[in-house]
Motif scaffolding. Structure first.
Motif, short mmCIF file in Angstrom:
data_model
loop_
_atom_site.label_atom_id
_atom_site.label_comp_id
_atom_site.label_asym_id
_atom_site.label_seq_id
_atom_site.Cartn_x
_atom_site.Cartn_y
_atom_site.Cartn_z
N PHE A 135 77.71 60.04 61.49
CA PHE A 135 77.40 61.09 60.52
C PHE A 135 77.56 60.59 59.08
N GLY A 136 77.04 59.39 58.88
CA GLY A 136 77.08 58.80 57.54
C GLY A 136 75.82 58.00 57.28
N LEU A 137 75.64 57.62 56.02
CA LEU A 137 74.47 56.84 55.62
C LEU A 137 74.91 55.44 55.22
N PRO A 138 74.40 54.41 55.86
CA PRO A 138 74.85 53.03 55.62
C PRO A 138 74.45 52.52 54.24
N ASP A 139 75.20 51.53 53.73
CA ASP A 139 74.90 50.94 52.42
C ASP A 139 73.76 49.93 52.49
N ASP A 140 73.56 49.33 53.68
CA ASP A 140 72.52 48.31 53.84
C ASP A 140 71.14 48.97 53.80
N LYS A 141 70.41 48.73 52.71
CA LYS A 141 69.11 49.37 52.55
C LYS A 141 67.95 48.51 53.05
N TYR A 142 68.27 47.35 53.62
CA TYR A 142 67.21 46.45 54.06
C TYR A 142 67.20 46.25 55.57
N LYS A 143 67.93 47.09 56.27
CA LYS A 143 67.91 47.04 57.72
C LYS A 143 66.84 48.02 58.21
N PRO A 144 65.76 47.50 58.80
CA PRO A 144 64.68 48.39 59.26
C PRO A 144 65.17 49.36 60.33
N LEU A 145 64.72 50.58 60.25
CA LEU A 145 65.05 51.59 61.25
C LEU A 145 64.04 51.47 62.39
N LYS A 146 64.53 51.25 63.58
CA LYS A 146 63.66 51.03 64.74
C LYS A 146 62.68 52.18 64.92
N HIS A 147 61.41 51.85 65.11
CA HIS A 147 60.31 52.80 65.36
C HIS A 147 59.91 53.59 64.11
N TYR A 148 60.50 53.28 62.95
CA TYR A 148 60.21 54.07 61.76
C TYR A 148 59.00 53.55 60.98
N SER A 149 58.56 52.34 61.23
CA SER A 149 57.47 51.74 60.47
C SER A 149 56.22 52.61 60.48
N PHE A 150 55.89 53.18 61.63
CA PHE A 150 54.71 54.04 61.73
C PHE A 150 54.81 55.23 60.78
N TYR A 151 55.96 55.89 60.75
CA TYR A 151 56.14 57.07 59.90
C TYR A 151 56.19 56.68 58.42
#
Length: 284
Positions: A87-103
């Motif tokens: 329930f938090g937001l990570p600091d690493d902004k360059y880690k791709p979110l799996k399956h999110y590229s399409f959206y």
């Protein structure tokens, strides 16, 4: 300045995902065409009573409803990742979110369509600003950058829109309906959608939007400061990929969030009858 090249920041995202981008862009224009063609058949006599502006408005809102349905998957990805991260937001902004590229790519294409539509149909300045800054914001995030945060805007934000558009469509139909019973049904359903939209808007866009935007702004500005202070230091690795892209993202995200507060005030004024428009209606 930044650890990425100009090509990687501004050109590569579109080169990499051009099939998805242009397919999605074509999809929204096809949806618009299909609604123009088939809404008259589906709505029958109701369509005939509408003015040209009302018909155009209904088509555009229909496309926005479709986009909300498409982007619901993005909301699922954000929420599942949010839970996975405790329930938090990570600091690493360059880690791709799996399956999110399409959206990530599809929402950029949607806002490209949205900008064209806003100017073509002469929507209000607020909607034009929203469309332009949303496109700029989503494009700068295609690097990829801030996937863990972007999913909230592309998914959760879009979920509330459908209720607004449906309520306006129902209210428009009610205004042209002569049968008292049918008119009452349409108005009651429109009111239900309006209240649902208002609650979702407050929870998702005001409360949740403030948290996500505030967290993103704090960590991003911290990285900007760190890169500025340590610029030129031996062995220092820059945290951000491109200063111009990040600055544009900050401007876009902050503008979009400020619009949410302005619109929420307008929602409250309309609900309480204290806005300028409501006062004019009372006088008339």
């Amino acid at each position: 300045m930044g650890f990425a090249t100009t090509y990687d920041v501004w050109v590569m995202p579109l080169v990499r995902d051009w099939q998805v981008f242009f397919s999605a862009l074509a999809f929204y224009f096809v949806c618009q065409y299909m609604l123009v063609k088939y809404l008259p058949r589906w709505m029958g006599r109701h369509w005939e009573k509408l003015s040209t502006l009302q018909r155009e408005d209904m088509v555009v809102r229909g496309c926005s409803i479709i986009n909300g349905l498409v982007m619901s998957g993005s909301a699922v990805l954000f929420l599942s990742n949010f839970v996975h991260n405790g329930f938090g937001l990570p600091d690493d902004k360059y880690k791709p979110l799996k399956h999110y590229s399409f959206y990530r790519t599809t929402i950029t294409a949607y806002f490209a369509w949205d900008v064209v539509t806003c100017f073509r149909y002469k929507w209000s300045v607020a909607w034009k600003v929203h469309g332009v800054f949303s496109f700029l914001g989503t494009y700068t995030l295609m690097f990829p950058f801030s996937d863990d945060y972007g999913g909230y805007y592309t998914g959760c934000f879009e979920l509330s829109n459908a209720f607004l558009h449906v309520s306006i469509i129902l209210r428009t139909l009610a205004g042209e309906e002569k049968n008292a019973a049918t008119k009452a049904v349409l108005e009651n359903r429109a009111t239900l959608c309006e209240y649902t939209f208002g609650v979702l808007f407050f929870i998702i866009r005001v409360i949740g939007g403030t948290y996500v935007t505030g967290t993103w702004m704090y960590t991003t500005l911290s990285d900007v400061l760190s890169d500025f202070v340590h610029r030129g230091d031996a062995g220092y690795k820059q945290k951000l990929h491109n200063e111009a892209a990040v600055a544009l993202a900050i401007l876009a995200v902050s503008t979009i969030q400020i619009l949410q507060y302005i619109w929420f005030v307008a929602i409250i004024q309309k609900a309480t009858g204290s806005g300028a428009e409501a006062k004019r209606e009372k006088k008339e």
